[in-house]
Design an enzyme around this catalytic site. Structure first.
Site, PDB file in Angstrom:
ATOM      1  N   ASP A  85       7.347   8.147 -20.904  1.00  0.00           N
ATOM      2  CA  ASP A  85       8.363   7.992 -22.539  1.00  0.00           C
ATOM      3  C   ASP A  85       9.688   7.461 -22.011  1.00  0.00           C
ATOM      4  O   ASP A  85      10.481   7.662 -21.531  1.00  0.00           O
ATOM      5  CB  ASP A  85       7.259   9.511 -23.019  1.00  0.00           C
ATOM      6  CG  ASP A  85       8.483  10.908 -22.242  1.00  0.00           C
ATOM      7  OD1 ASP A  85       9.194  10.706 -21.393  1.00  0.00           O
ATOM      8  OD2 ASP A  85       7.469  11.740 -22.164  1.00  0.00           O
ATOM      9  N   HIS A 118       6.966  19.211 -13.741  1.00  0.00           N
ATOM     10  CA  HIS A 118       8.248  18.366 -14.281  1.00  0.00           C
ATOM     11  C   HIS A 118       9.209  17.653 -13.271  1.00  0.00           C
ATOM     12  O   HIS A 118       9.595  16.728 -12.541  1.00  0.00           O
ATOM     13  CB  HIS A 118       8.159  19.022 -15.698  1.00  0.00           C
ATOM     14  CG  HIS A 118       8.639  17.013 -16.633  1.00  0.00           C
ATOM     15  ND1 HIS A 118       8.311  16.175 -16.749  1.00  0.00           N
ATOM     16  CD2 HIS A 118      10.118  17.364 -17.482  1.00  0.00           C
ATOM     17  CE1 HIS A 118       8.827  15.006 -17.078  1.00  0.00           C
ATOM     18  NE2 HIS A 118      10.064  15.652 -17.507  1.00  0.00           N
ATOM     19  N   PHE A 173       5.836  15.342 -22.053  1.00  0.00           N
ATOM     20  CA  PHE A 173       5.332  14.051 -20.673  1.00  0.00           C
ATOM     21  C   PHE A 173       4.070  13.944 -20.746  1.00  0.00           C
ATOM     22  O   PHE A 173       3.009  13.595 -19.629  1.00  0.00           O
ATOM     23  CB  PHE A 173       4.387  15.908 -20.584  1.00  0.00           C
ATOM     24  CG  PHE A 173       5.222  17.652 -19.836  1.00  0.00           C
ATOM     25  CD1 PHE A 173       6.817  17.610 -19.694  1.00  0.00           C
ATOM     26  CD2 PHE A 173       5.009  18.205 -21.390  1.00  0.00           C
ATOM     27  CE1 PHE A 173       7.053  18.823 -19.250  1.00  0.00           C
ATOM     28  CE2 PHE A 173       6.300  19.616 -21.391  1.00  0.00           C
ATOM     29  CZ  PHE A 173       7.274  19.549 -20.895  1.00  0.00           C
ATOM     30  N   ALA A 174       4.784  13.061 -21.396  1.00  0.00           N
ATOM     31  CA  ALA A 174       4.019  11.325 -21.068  1.00  0.00           C
ATOM     32  C   ALA A 174       4.460  10.475 -20.733  1.00  0.00           C
ATOM     33  O   ALA A 174       4.796   9.281 -20.561  1.00  0.00           O
ATOM     34  CB  ALA A 174       4.106  10.691 -22.783  1.00  0.00           C
ATOM     35  N   ASN A 175       4.310  10.530 -18.774  1.00  0.00           N
ATOM     36  CA  ASN A 175       4.683  10.175 -18.082  1.00  0.00           C
ATOM     37  C   ASN A 175       3.133  10.323 -16.807  1.00  0.00           C
ATOM     38  O   ASN A 175       2.836  11.062 -16.027  1.00  0.00           O
ATOM     39  CB  ASN A 175       5.895  10.644 -17.856  1.00  0.00           C
ATOM     40  CG  ASN A 175       6.741  10.654 -18.452  1.00  0.00           C
ATOM     41  OD1 ASN A 175       7.069  10.338 -18.626  1.00  0.00           O
ATOM     42  ND2 ASN A 175       6.746  11.860 -19.041  1.00  0.00           N
ATOM     43  N   HIS A 221       1.185  -0.718  -0.163  1.00  0.00           N
ATOM     44  CA  HIS A 221      -0.280  -0.413   0.157  1.00  0.00           C
ATOM     45  C   HIS A 221       1.593   1.477  -0.205  1.00  0.00           C
ATOM     46  O   HIS A 221       1.769   1.270   0.716  1.00  0.00           O
ATOM     47  CB  HIS A 221      -0.827   0.154   1.460  1.00  0.00           C
ATOM     48  CG  HIS A 221      -2.284   1.443   1.472  1.00  0.00           C
ATOM     49  ND1 HIS A 221      -2.635   1.495   2.572  1.00  0.00           N
ATOM     50  CD2 HIS A 221      -2.556   1.962   0.320  1.00  0.00           C
ATOM     51  CE1 HIS A 221      -3.095   2.628   1.981  1.00  0.00           C
ATOM     52  NE2 HIS A 221      -3.606   2.532   0.825  1.00  0.00           N
TER      53      HIS A 221
END
Length: 139
Positions: free
Chosen positions: A28, A106, A128-130, A20
């Site tokens: 990316d 970021h 920013f594909a994270n 947990h």
């Protein structure tokens, strides 16, 4: 042979060890990965596998309680951002829970990756594909 959707042994092992509040990152192709964090590199070529594809498969195995996105995704990658929100809404329905979504800079995102159990690198080549996924419990 495993019957589930997720066939990657390294990702499956990381998810099975999550407790947990533990976190994993799906990134990316350009996201810097801390030297001290486990790297699971799926990138084959530009766009393969895609970020959303990896998020979709990973979240079919992982109970997600919260997520972090870089706030820059909203302006710099609006189509991917919208598609990701749809995916997270569908995940909430499947899991029957609400996923707390937080936007951070970021730079803060990159710092937060140091706390993750692993970074899964996709072949995505868009800005920013994270996402950082926080593990929940199934009970």
């Amino acid at each position: 042979m495993k019957k589930g959707v997720l066939l990657n042994a390294d990702i499956s092992a990381v998810i099975s060890r999550l407790g947990h509040t533990d976190q994993i990152v799906i990134g990316d192709a350009g996201l810097p990965i801390p030297a001290t964090t486990t790297r699971i590199d799926l990138a084959l070529t530009r766009g393969v596998p895609g970020f959303l594809q990896v998020v979709d498969v990973v979240t079919q195995e992982m109970q997600v309680e919260n997520a972090y996105l870089a706030e820059e995704i909203v302006k710099n990658n609006p189509q991917l951002h919208e598609a990701l929100l749809v995916l997270l809404t569908q995940l909430e329905q499947r899991q029957e829970n609400q996923i707390a979504l937080r936007y951070i800079s970021h730079e803060a995102f990159k710092e937060q990756t140091k706390q993750s159990r692993a970074v899964i690198r996709s072949g995505e080549c868009s800005p920013f594909a994270n996402i950082i996924l926080g593990s929940g419990v199934t009970f």
